[in-house]
Design a protein around this motif. Structure first.
Motif, PDB file in Angstrom:
ATOM      1  N   TRP A 272       0.838  -1.199   0.000  1.00 17.53           N
ATOM      2  CA  TRP A 272       0.000   0.000   0.000  1.00 17.53           C
ATOM      3  C   TRP A 272       0.878   1.257   0.000  1.00 17.53           C
ATOM      4  O   TRP A 272       0.614   2.217  -0.716  1.00 17.53           O
ATOM      5  N   ASN A 273       1.947   1.248   0.807  1.00 16.76           N
ATOM      6  CA  ASN A 273       2.850   2.397   0.876  1.00 16.76           C
ATOM      7  C   ASN A 273       3.625   2.588  -0.421  1.00 16.76           C
ATOM      8  O   ASN A 273       3.968   3.710  -0.779  1.00 16.76           O
ATOM      9  N   LEU A 274       3.903   1.494  -1.133  1.00 14.56           N
ATOM     10  CA  LEU A 274       4.575   1.596  -2.424  1.00 14.56           C
ATOM     11  C   LEU A 274       3.755   2.451  -3.380  1.00 14.56           C
ATOM     12  O   LEU A 274       4.289   3.305  -4.081  1.00 14.56           O
ATOM     13  N   LYS A 275       2.454   2.234  -3.397  1.00 12.61           N
ATOM     14  CA  LYS A 275       1.582   3.020  -4.271  1.00 12.61           C
ATOM     15  C   LYS A 275       1.650   4.501  -3.906  1.00 12.61           C
ATOM     16  O   LYS A 275       1.801   5.364  -4.774  1.00 12.61           O
ATOM     17  N   ALA A 276       1.568   4.814  -2.618  1.00 12.97           N
ATOM     18  CA  ALA A 276       1.618   6.210  -2.179  1.00 12.97           C
ATOM     19  C   ALA A 276       2.983   6.824  -2.488  1.00 12.97           C
ATOM     20  O   ALA A 276       3.067   7.949  -2.988  1.00 12.97           O
ATOM     21  N   TRP A 277       4.068   6.091  -2.200  1.00 13.08           N
ATOM     22  CA  TRP A 277       5.404   6.603  -2.497  1.00 13.08           C
ATOM     23  C   TRP A 277       5.551   6.843  -3.987  1.00 13.08           C
ATOM     24  O   TRP A 277       6.081   7.860  -4.417  1.00 13.08           O
ATOM     25  N   TRP A 278       5.088   5.902  -4.798  1.00 13.32           N
ATOM     26  CA  TRP A 278       5.187   6.001  -6.251  1.00 13.32           C
ATOM     27  C   TRP A 278       4.524   7.284  -6.723  1.00 13.32           C
ATOM     28  O   TRP A 278       5.070   8.032  -7.525  1.00 13.32           O
ATOM     29  N   ALA A 279       3.320   7.547  -6.221  1.00 11.43           N
ATOM     30  CA  ALA A 279       2.572   8.735  -6.649  1.00 11.43           C
ATOM     31  C   ALA A 279       3.240  10.012  -6.158  1.00 11.43           C
ATOM     32  O   ALA A 279       3.352  10.996  -6.906  1.00 11.43           O
ATOM     33  N   LEU A 280       3.677  10.029  -4.908  1.00 11.04           N
ATOM     34  CA  LEU A 280       4.272  11.248  -4.351  1.00 11.04           C
ATOM     35  C   LEU A 280       5.634  11.565  -4.950  1.00 11.04           C
ATOM     36  O   LEU A 280       6.088  12.709  -4.891  1.00 11.04           O
ATOM     37  N   THR A 281       6.284  10.573  -5.551  1.00  5.53           N
ATOM     38  CA  THR A 281       7.584  10.798  -6.191  1.00  5.53           C
ATOM     39  C   THR A 281       7.442  11.392  -7.586  1.00  5.53           C
ATOM     40  O   THR A 281       8.405  11.922  -8.134  1.00  5.53           O
TER      41      THR A 281
ATOM     42  N   ARG B 273       4.616  24.804 -18.268  1.00  6.43           N
ATOM     43  CA  ARG B 273       3.419  24.622 -19.074  1.00  6.43           C
ATOM     44  C   ARG B 273       2.543  23.446 -18.621  1.00  6.43           C
ATOM     45  O   ARG B 273       1.324  23.505 -18.657  1.00  6.43           O
ATOM     46  N   TRP B 274       3.175  22.343 -18.168  1.00  2.22           N
ATOM     47  CA  TRP B 274       2.433  21.122 -17.869  1.00  2.22           C
ATOM     48  C   TRP B 274       2.225  20.895 -16.375  1.00  2.22           C
ATOM     49  O   TRP B 274       1.780  19.820 -15.973  1.00  2.22           O
ATOM     50  N   GLN B 275       2.517  21.876 -15.553  1.00  3.89           N
ATOM     51  CA  GLN B 275       2.453  21.686 -14.106  1.00  3.89           C
ATOM     52  C   GLN B 275       1.062  21.269 -13.628  1.00  3.89           C
ATOM     53  O   GLN B 275       0.928  20.353 -12.817  1.00  3.89           O
ATOM     54  N   ASP B 276       0.028  21.909 -14.133  1.00  4.79           N
ATOM     55  CA  ASP B 276      -1.335  21.558 -13.707  1.00  4.79           C
ATOM     56  C   ASP B 276      -1.688  20.131 -14.118  1.00  4.79           C
ATOM     57  O   ASP B 276      -2.307  19.383 -13.350  1.00  4.79           O
ATOM     58  N   LYS B 277      -1.273  19.736 -15.319  1.00  6.39           N
ATOM     59  CA  LYS B 277      -1.545  18.374 -15.785  1.00  6.39           C
ATOM     60  C   LYS B 277      -0.806  17.357 -14.916  1.00  6.39           C
ATOM     61  O   LYS B 277      -1.382  16.340 -14.519  1.00  6.39           O
ATOM     62  N   TYR B 278       0.465  17.641 -14.606  1.00  6.81           N
ATOM     63  CA  TYR B 278       1.252  16.719 -13.794  1.00  6.81           C
ATOM     64  C   TYR B 278       0.688  16.611 -12.379  1.00  6.81           C
ATOM     65  O   TYR B 278       0.660  15.528 -11.794  1.00  6.81           O
ATOM     66  N   ARG B 279       0.233  17.716 -11.819  1.00 11.12           N
ATOM     67  CA  ARG B 279      -0.360  17.691 -10.480  1.00 11.12           C
ATOM     68  C   ARG B 279      -1.651  16.859 -10.482  1.00 11.12           C
ATOM     69  O   ARG B 279      -1.887  16.063  -9.574  1.00 11.12           O
ATOM     70  N   ALA B 280      -2.457  17.015 -11.526  1.00 10.80           N
ATOM     71  CA  ALA B 280      -3.697  16.232 -11.632  1.00 10.80           C
ATOM     72  C   ALA B 280      -3.375  14.741 -11.760  1.00 10.80           C
ATOM     73  O   ALA B 280      -4.061  13.904 -11.165  1.00 10.80           O
ATOM     74  N   GLU B 281      -2.334  14.398 -12.526  1.00 13.24           N
ATOM     75  CA  GLU B 281      -1.944  12.991 -12.655  1.00 13.24           C
ATOM     76  C   GLU B 281      -1.453  12.430 -11.328  1.00 13.24           C
ATOM     77  O   GLU B 281      -1.766  11.290 -10.970  1.00 13.24           O
ATOM     78  N   LYS B 282      -0.698  13.223 -10.579  1.00  6.41           N
ATOM     79  CA  LYS B 282      -0.216  12.777  -9.272  1.00  6.41           C
ATOM     80  C   LYS B 282      -1.387  12.491  -8.337  1.00  6.41           C
ATOM     81  O   LYS B 282      -1.435  11.452  -7.681  1.00  6.41           O
ATOM     82  N   LEU B 283      -2.355  13.397  -8.295  1.00 10.93           N
ATOM     83  CA  LEU B 283      -3.526  13.195  -7.445  1.00 10.93           C
ATOM     84  C   LEU B 283      -4.344  11.993  -7.916  1.00 10.93           C
ATOM     85  O   LEU B 283      -4.899  11.254  -7.105  1.00 10.93           O
ATOM     86  N   TRP B 284      -4.403  11.793  -9.215  1.00  9.40           N
ATOM     87  CA  TRP B 284      -5.132  10.648  -9.758  1.00  9.40           C
ATOM     88  C   TRP B 284      -4.476   9.345  -9.309  1.00  9.40           C
ATOM     89  O   TRP B 284      -5.161   8.423  -8.876  1.00  9.40           O
ATOM     90  N   VAL B 285      -3.142   9.269  -9.408  1.00  7.74           N
ATOM     91  CA  VAL B 285      -2.444   8.049  -8.995  1.00  7.74           C
ATOM     92  C   VAL B 285      -2.620   7.821  -7.500  1.00  7.74           C
ATOM     93  O   VAL B 285      -2.836   6.698  -7.051  1.00  7.74           O
ATOM     94  N   LEU B 286      -2.573   8.884  -6.706  1.00  4.18           N
ATOM     95  CA  LEU B 286      -2.777   8.746  -5.263  1.00  4.18           C
ATOM     96  C   LEU B 286      -4.159   8.191  -4.930  1.00  4.18           C
ATOM     97  O   LEU B 286      -4.317   7.454  -3.965  1.00  4.18           O
ATOM     98  N   SER B 287      -5.154   8.540  -5.732  1.00  4.57           N
ATOM     99  CA  SER B 287      -6.521   8.113  -5.431  1.00  4.57           C
ATOM    100  C   SER B 287      -6.901   6.797  -6.092  1.00  4.57           C
ATOM    101  O   SER B 287      -8.020   6.324  -5.919  1.00  4.57           O
ATOM    102  N   LEU B 288      -5.973   6.182  -6.829  1.00  8.00           N
ATOM    103  CA  LEU B 288      -6.272   4.919  -7.513  1.00  8.00           C
ATOM    104  C   LEU B 288      -6.559   3.809  -6.521  1.00  8.00           C
ATOM    105  O   LEU B 288      -5.982   3.755  -5.440  1.00  8.00           O
ATOM    106  N   GLU B 289      -7.445   2.914  -6.903  1.00 11.16           N
ATOM    107  CA  GLU B 289      -7.582   1.673  -6.158  1.00 11.16           C
ATOM    108  C   GLU B 289      -6.324   0.851  -6.397  1.00 11.16           C
ATOM    109  O   GLU B 289      -5.670   0.967  -7.428  1.00 11.16           O
TER     110      GLU B 289
END
Length: 191
Positions: A114-123, A130-146
């Protein structure tokens, strides 16, 4: 989907109430917040029946408004989703062994996954630009993944290892739409 005749549940009304609650064996009084939801169940255009569901929130907070307690609890937890993930994806609540030490080891392995998933997303990097908003949205998406979805998207990747000269080359043999996120992390880790 009304046209296809699926069963739909629609919220017709919602009300919030609260009262003091003291369990029999407890010396302290708590605050019980109750949400009543009137739900209409329909199939296609036809209403099948109306139902009422109650949601209970027990707290020792006397400062917040009742609605605020409900919003904060729902925002913070998502207990049903978490339990579903622990039961189905990580299998944390279904230890296959017969003694406490083995169950403890199994739970530690589950927590590490479970922590691997969180670490992966937070890294995942969020470079300004230009792409900061997109990258932030992807990070939050990975954090919220099942957990199951995370494993399918980023762990179970068919890969071929080729040794050439002094290098080891990893060739991904399959493609999924999440690979740009995967390669962004690989680049950040300099793998």
């Amino acid at each position: 989907m009304v046209a296809r005749g699926f069963e739909n549940q629609r919220l017709q009304a919602e009300s919030v109430a609260e009262f003091n609650y003291q369990p029999t064996a407890c010396g302290e009084t708590y605050r019980m917040v109750v949400v009543r939801k009137n739900i209409s169940v329909a199939k296609g255009e036809q209403t099948l029946f109306d139902t009422v569901r109650y949601f209970f929130y027990l707290t020792n907070d006397w400062v917040w408004e009742a609605q605020e307690i409900v919003f904060r609890a729902n925002e913070r937890c998502h207990q049903e989703n978490l339990l579903a993930q622990l039961l189905g994806g990580v299998r944390a609540l279904a230890a296959p062994v017969d003694n406490l030490v083995s169950n403890w080891a199994y739970m530690v392995m589950t927590a590490l996954a479970w922590n691997l998933k969180a670490w992966w997303a937070l890294t995942l990097p969020e470079e300004p630009g230009r792409w900061q908003d997109k990258y932030r949205a992807e990070k939050l998406w990975v954090l919220s993944l099942e957990f199951k979805t995370f494993v399918q998207a980023f762990v179970r990747l068919p890969c071929q290892l080729v040794r050439t000269g002094r290098k080891l080359v990893y060739r991904l043999l399959g493609w999924n739409r999440h690979q740009p996120i995967f390669f962004r992390l690989v680049s950040a880790l300099r793998c």
